[in-house]
Motif scaffolding. Structure first.
Motif, mmCIF file in Angstrom:
data_model
loop_
_atom_site.group_PDB
_atom_site.id
_atom_site.type_symbol
_atom_site.label_atom_id
_atom_site.label_comp_id
_atom_site.label_asym_id
_atom_site.label_seq_id
_atom_site.Cartn_x
_atom_site.Cartn_y
_atom_site.Cartn_z
ATOM 1 N N LEU A 1 0.791 -1.229 0.000
ATOM 2 C CA LEU A 1 0.000 0.000 0.000
ATOM 3 C C LEU A 1 0.824 1.281 0.000
ATOM 4 C CD1 LEU A 1 -2.569 -1.171 2.693
ATOM 5 C CD2 LEU A 1 -2.919 -1.096 0.220
ATOM 6 N N GLY A 2 2.131 1.165 0.224
ATOM 7 C CA GLY A 2 2.971 2.345 0.417
ATOM 8 C C GLY A 2 2.848 2.816 1.862
ATOM 9 N N GLU A 3 3.786 3.635 2.289
ATOM 10 C CA GLU A 3 3.807 4.098 3.686
ATOM 11 C C GLU A 3 2.517 4.838 4.052
ATOM 12 O OE1 GLU A 3 5.513 4.133 7.332
ATOM 13 O OE2 GLU A 3 6.709 3.521 5.608
ATOM 14 N N ARG A 4 2.175 5.831 3.243
ATOM 15 C CA ARG A 4 0.986 6.641 3.529
ATOM 16 C C ARG A 4 -0.291 5.819 3.394
ATOM 17 N NH1 ARG A 4 0.097 12.025 4.001
ATOM 18 N NH2 ARG A 4 -1.956 12.799 3.449
ATOM 19 N N GLY A 5 -0.369 4.971 2.364
ATOM 20 C CA GLY A 5 -1.562 4.153 2.146
ATOM 21 C C GLY A 5 -1.813 3.175 3.274
ATOM 22 N N ALA A 6 -0.736 2.541 3.764
ATOM 23 C CA ALA A 6 -0.871 1.594 4.872
ATOM 24 C C ALA A 6 -1.299 2.311 6.144
ATOM 25 C CB ALA A 6 0.438 0.837 5.088
ATOM 26 N N LEU A 7 -0.724 3.486 6.380
ATOM 27 C CA LEU A 7 -1.104 4.267 7.563
ATOM 28 C C LEU A 7 -2.560 4.708 7.470
ATOM 29 C CD1 LEU A 7 -0.649 5.752 10.193
ATOM 30 C CD2 LEU A 7 0.475 7.577 8.900
ATOM 31 N N LEU A 8 -2.967 5.203 6.312
ATOM 32 C CA LEU A 8 -4.363 5.626 6.137
ATOM 33 C C LEU A 8 -5.324 4.463 6.329
ATOM 34 C CD1 LEU A 8 -4.049 8.032 3.090
ATOM 35 C CD2 LEU A 8 -4.778 8.645 5.403
ATOM 36 N N ALA A 9 -4.976 3.298 5.780
ATOM 37 C CA ALA A 9 -5.837 2.123 5.917
ATOM 38 C C ALA A 9 -5.950 1.695 7.381
ATOM 39 C CB ALA A 9 -5.307 0.972 5.064
ATOM 40 N N ALA A 10 -4.822 1.708 8.112
ATOM 41 C CA ALA A 10 -4.840 1.339 9.529
ATOM 42 C C ALA A 10 -5.677 2.335 10.332
ATOM 43 C CB ALA A 10 -3.417 1.264 10.078
ATOM 44 N N CYS A 11 -5.541 3.624 10.018
ATOM 45 C CA CYS A 11 -6.330 4.652 10.713
ATOM 46 C C CYS A 11 -7.822 4.473 10.446
ATOM 47 C CB CYS A 11 -5.888 6.049 10.283
ATOM 48 S SG CYS A 11 -4.298 6.570 10.958
ATOM 49 N N ALA A 12 -8.177 4.230 9.188
ATOM 50 C CA ALA A 12 -9.594 4.057 8.840
ATOM 51 C C ALA A 12 -10.174 2.834 9.538
ATOM 52 C CB ALA A 12 -9.746 3.925 7.323
ATOM 53 N N TYR A 13 -9.409 1.755 9.573
ATOM 54 C CA TYR A 13 -9.877 0.534 10.219
ATOM 55 C C TYR A 13 -10.063 0.756 11.717
ATOM 56 C CZ TYR A 13 -10.586 -4.441 10.724
ATOM 57 O OH TYR A 13 -11.136 -5.667 10.973
ATOM 58 N N ARG A 14 -9.080 1.403 12.342
ATOM 59 C CA ARG A 14 -9.161 1.687 13.777
ATOM 60 C C ARG A 14 -10.368 2.582 14.079
ATOM 61 N NH1 ARG A 14 -7.672 1.137 19.355
ATOM 62 N NH2 ARG A 14 -8.392 3.090 20.202
ATOM 63 N N ARG A 15 -10.593 3.582 13.247
ATOM 64 C CA ARG A 15 -11.720 4.488 13.456
ATOM 65 C C ARG A 15 -13.041 3.729 13.366
ATOM 66 N NH1 ARG A 15 -12.242 10.369 10.680
ATOM 67 N NH2 ARG A 15 -10.202 10.485 11.620
ATOM 68 N N ASP A 16 -13.144 2.814 12.407
ATOM 69 C CA ASP A 16 -14.349 1.987 12.288
ATOM 70 C C ASP A 16 -14.557 1.132 13.541
ATOM 71 O OD1 ASP A 16 -14.912 3.022 9.793
ATOM 72 O OD2 ASP A 16 -14.157 1.265 8.704
ATOM 73 N N ARG A 17 -13.481 0.576 14.080
ATOM 74 C CA ARG A 17 -13.598 -0.237 15.304
ATOM 75 C C ARG A 17 -14.035 0.641 16.469
ATOM 76 N NH1 ARG A 17 -12.760 -2.582 11.407
ATOM 77 N NH2 ARG A 17 -14.999 -2.465 11.552
ATOM 78 N N GLU A 18 -13.516 1.857 16.567
ATOM 79 C CA GLU A 18 -13.945 2.776 17.637
ATOM 80 C C GLU A 18 -15.452 3.020 17.549
ATOM 81 O OE1 GLU A 18 -11.728 6.423 17.586
ATOM 82 O OE2 GLU A 18 -9.866 5.431 18.161
ATOM 83 N N ARG A 19 -15.933 3.246 16.345
ATOM 84 C CA ARG A 19 -17.374 3.497 16.180
ATOM 85 C C ARG A 19 -18.187 2.285 16.616
ATOM 86 N NH1 ARG A 19 -16.128 5.940 10.504
ATOM 87 N NH2 ARG A 19 -15.810 8.122 11.043
ATOM 88 N N GLU A 20 -17.718 1.082 16.270
ATOM 89 C CA GLU A 20 -18.421 -0.147 16.672
ATOM 90 C C GLU A 20 -18.428 -0.315 18.189
ATOM 91 O OE1 GLU A 20 -16.635 -3.574 14.906
ATOM 92 O OE2 GLU A 20 -17.336 -3.062 12.899
ATOM 93 N N ILE A 21 -17.284 -0.113 18.809
ATOM 94 C CA ILE A 21 -17.121 -0.384 20.237
ATOM 95 C C ILE A 21 -17.691 0.727 21.110
ATOM 96 C CG2 ILE A 21 -15.401 -0.678 22.068
ATOM 97 C CD1 ILE A 21 -13.628 -1.996 19.838
ATOM 98 N N TYR A 22 -17.334 1.973 20.778
ATOM 99 C CA TYR A 22 -17.676 3.097 21.642
ATOM 100 C C TYR A 22 -18.927 3.845 21.207
ATOM 101 C CZ TYR A 22 -12.799 2.385 22.998
ATOM 102 O OH TYR A 22 -11.617 1.849 23.411
ATOM 103 N N GLY A 23 -19.396 3.583 19.989
ATOM 104 C CA GLY A 23 -20.554 4.300 19.480
ATOM 105 C C GLY A 23 -20.192 5.646 18.882
ATOM 106 N N THR A 24 -18.907 5.991 18.907
ATOM 107 C CA THR A 24 -18.399 7.240 18.353
ATOM 108 C C THR A 24 -16.915 7.068 18.115
ATOM 109 O OG1 THR A 24 -18.310 9.640 18.668
ATOM 110 C CG2 THR A 24 -17.892 8.291 20.605
ATOM 111 N N GLU A 25 -16.323 8.000 17.392
ATOM 112 C CA GLU A 25 -14.873 7.992 17.251
ATOM 113 C C GLU A 25 -14.268 8.900 18.309
ATOM 114 O OE1 GLU A 25 -14.394 11.255 13.741
ATOM 115 O OE2 GLU A 25 -15.091 9.274 13.203
ATOM 116 N N ILE A 26 -13.018 8.678 18.632
ATOM 117 C CA ILE A 26 -12.328 9.479 19.634
ATOM 118 C C ILE A 26 -11.662 10.640 18.900
ATOM 119 C CG2 ILE A 26 -10.681 9.440 21.554
ATOM 120 C CD1 ILE A 26 -13.153 7.472 21.733
ATOM 121 N N ARG A 27 -12.316 11.776 18.881
ATOM 122 C CA ARG A 27 -11.885 12.915 18.058
ATOM 123 C C ARG A 27 -10.456 13.376 18.354
ATOM 124 N NH1 ARG A 27 -15.824 14.181 14.796
ATOM 125 N NH2 ARG A 27 -17.974 13.979 15.435
#
Length: 103
Positions: A64-90
């Motif tokens: 994915l490249g450095e930036r692409g892998a980081l963006l993908a990991a961030c997006a995935y983590r944000r989705d998990r936050e929404r599932e678990i906490y009901g919101t993202e941690i701004r």
């Protein structure tokens, strides 16, 4: 950031001194080859789907490249936050924007 609770009632922990990326739940990771040398590089998203359980998902820098892998990991983590906490941690994603701007 301070520890607190989200609308779902789950605890949210602040960034610690051990954090190397500046983004809670997202970190760089390098696999070690059998000969002890550094191997493949990844960005990894980590989350707790339930208390006492840790899950991880790896995103390849090679694919994915450095930036692409980081963006993908961030997006995935944000989705998990929404599932678990009901919101993202701004606060966490404001920190992520700063890290991404420096890549």
């Amino acid at each position: 950031a301070q520890a607190g609770r989200t609308p779902s009632g789950r605890s949210v922990m602040p960034q610690t001194a051990r954090n190397t990326s500046g983004i809670v739940g997202v970190a760089p990771f390098t696999r070690t080859r059998a000969d002890g040398e550094p191997g493949s590089r990844y960005w990894v998203a980590t989350w707790n789907p339930q208390p006492g359980k840790v899950s991880r998902k790896f995103f390849s820098v090679e694919s994915l490249g450095e930036r692409g892998a980081l963006l993908a990991a961030c997006a995935y983590r944000r989705d998990r936050e929404r599932e678990i906490y009901g919101t993202e941690i701004r606060e966490n994603w404001a920190a992520a924007a700063k890290v991404l701007l420096n890549l």
